[in-house]
Enzyme design. Structure first.
Site, short mmCIF file in Angstrom:
data_model
loop_
_atom_site.label_atom_id
_atom_site.label_comp_id
_atom_site.label_asym_id
_atom_site.label_seq_id
_atom_site.Cartn_x
_atom_site.Cartn_y
_atom_site.Cartn_z
N GLY A 185 0.79 -1.22 0.00
CA GLY A 185 0.00 0.00 0.00
C GLY A 185 0.82 1.27 0.00
O GLY A 185 0.30 2.34 0.33
N ARG A 186 2.09 1.16 -0.35
CA ARG A 186 3.01 2.28 -0.35
C ARG A 186 3.20 2.90 1.04
O ARG A 186 3.68 4.02 1.17
CB ARG A 186 2.55 3.37 -1.34
CG ARG A 186 2.64 2.94 -2.81
CD ARG A 186 4.08 2.59 -3.18
NE ARG A 186 4.28 2.33 -4.59
CZ ARG A 186 4.32 1.11 -5.14
NH1 ARG A 186 4.13 0.03 -4.40
NH2 ARG A 186 4.54 0.96 -6.44
N LEU A 187 2.84 2.17 2.09
CA LEU A 187 3.09 2.63 3.46
C LEU A 187 4.45 2.09 3.90
O LEU A 187 4.56 1.26 4.81
CB LEU A 187 1.97 2.20 4.40
CG LEU A 187 0.62 2.88 4.19
CD1 LEU A 187 -0.41 2.34 5.16
CD2 LEU A 187 0.77 4.40 4.35
#
Length: 208
Positions: A185-187
């Site tokens: 999630g691009r976290l």
């Protein structure tokens, strides 16, 4: 061209209080994983007018004092560092979904360290250091090969090749680190170290 990350995590409880120790652990893991040239690093510099430049070199030494690489000291990177010693390093270990960024100050290595390292280089690399006027234009590949051949004749097999007077090394004394681990999630996990004294660091988590 989008990659989903998820090979690992990077938590505060997993890292060493000393970022140089932590970097050494990650470098060892990248080496053990079989990454091609895990010691390859991008060196970013800026000239006296603030114009940036970046290139890939090889890390050739690491201890508590910092990161070492060698180069022609008449090259563009050397000119930049002479005008502005602040620079940045990037280790892009894509296969492990990791990246390390380092910011610091460059200082020239003493001649005895340079000469000791130069003596360990393969003969072809020693001759190449003499033959190449790094970053300067050359008329053709043939001219470059001719320059190399002239030094082969000057130093036949079996003779000791001295380090060029224009060749040397730098140590980057780190002032800041960032360790990056890709997450879903691009976290992504981003843990940053900031120097608070000559021997201590502050650890921070940065938002992705």
């Amino acid at each position: 061209m989008r990659q989903t990350y998820g090979l690992g995590e990077l938590l505060e409880s997993q890292v060493d209080a000393d970022p140089i120790v932590q970097f050494g652990q990650w470098l060892a893991q990248a080496t053990e994983a079989g990454l091609a040239e895990p010691n390859a690093m991008v060196v970013a510099t800026a000239d006296a007018n603030g114009r940036p430049s970046a290139r890939t070199v090889l890390l050739k030494g690491l201890d508590e004092r910092g990161f070492v690489f060698y180069t022609n000291q008449q090259s563009r990177k050397a000119d930049d560092l002479a005008a502005n010693p602040y620079c940045a390093l990037v280790f892009p270990w894509h296969a492990m979904e990791r990246q390390v960024r380092v910011e610091g100050v460059a200082e020239k290595l003493p001649s005895e360290e340079v000469e000791a390292y130069f003596a360990t280089r393969p003969r072809g690399s020693q001759l190449g250091a003499w033959a190449s006027q790094q970053s300067q234009p050359v008329a053709s590949r043939e001219e470059l090969d001719a320059q190399y051949a002239s030094y082969e004749r000057q130093w036949p097999d079996g003779t000791e090749i001295s380090a060029p007077y224009f060749w040397g090394g730098y140590r980057i004394r780190p002032e800041a680190f960032e360790f990056w681990q890709g997450r879903t999630g691009r976290l992504h996990d981003r843990l940053a170290y900031r120097r608070t004294s000559s021997s201590s660091w502050e650890l921070l988590r940065l938002q992705p």
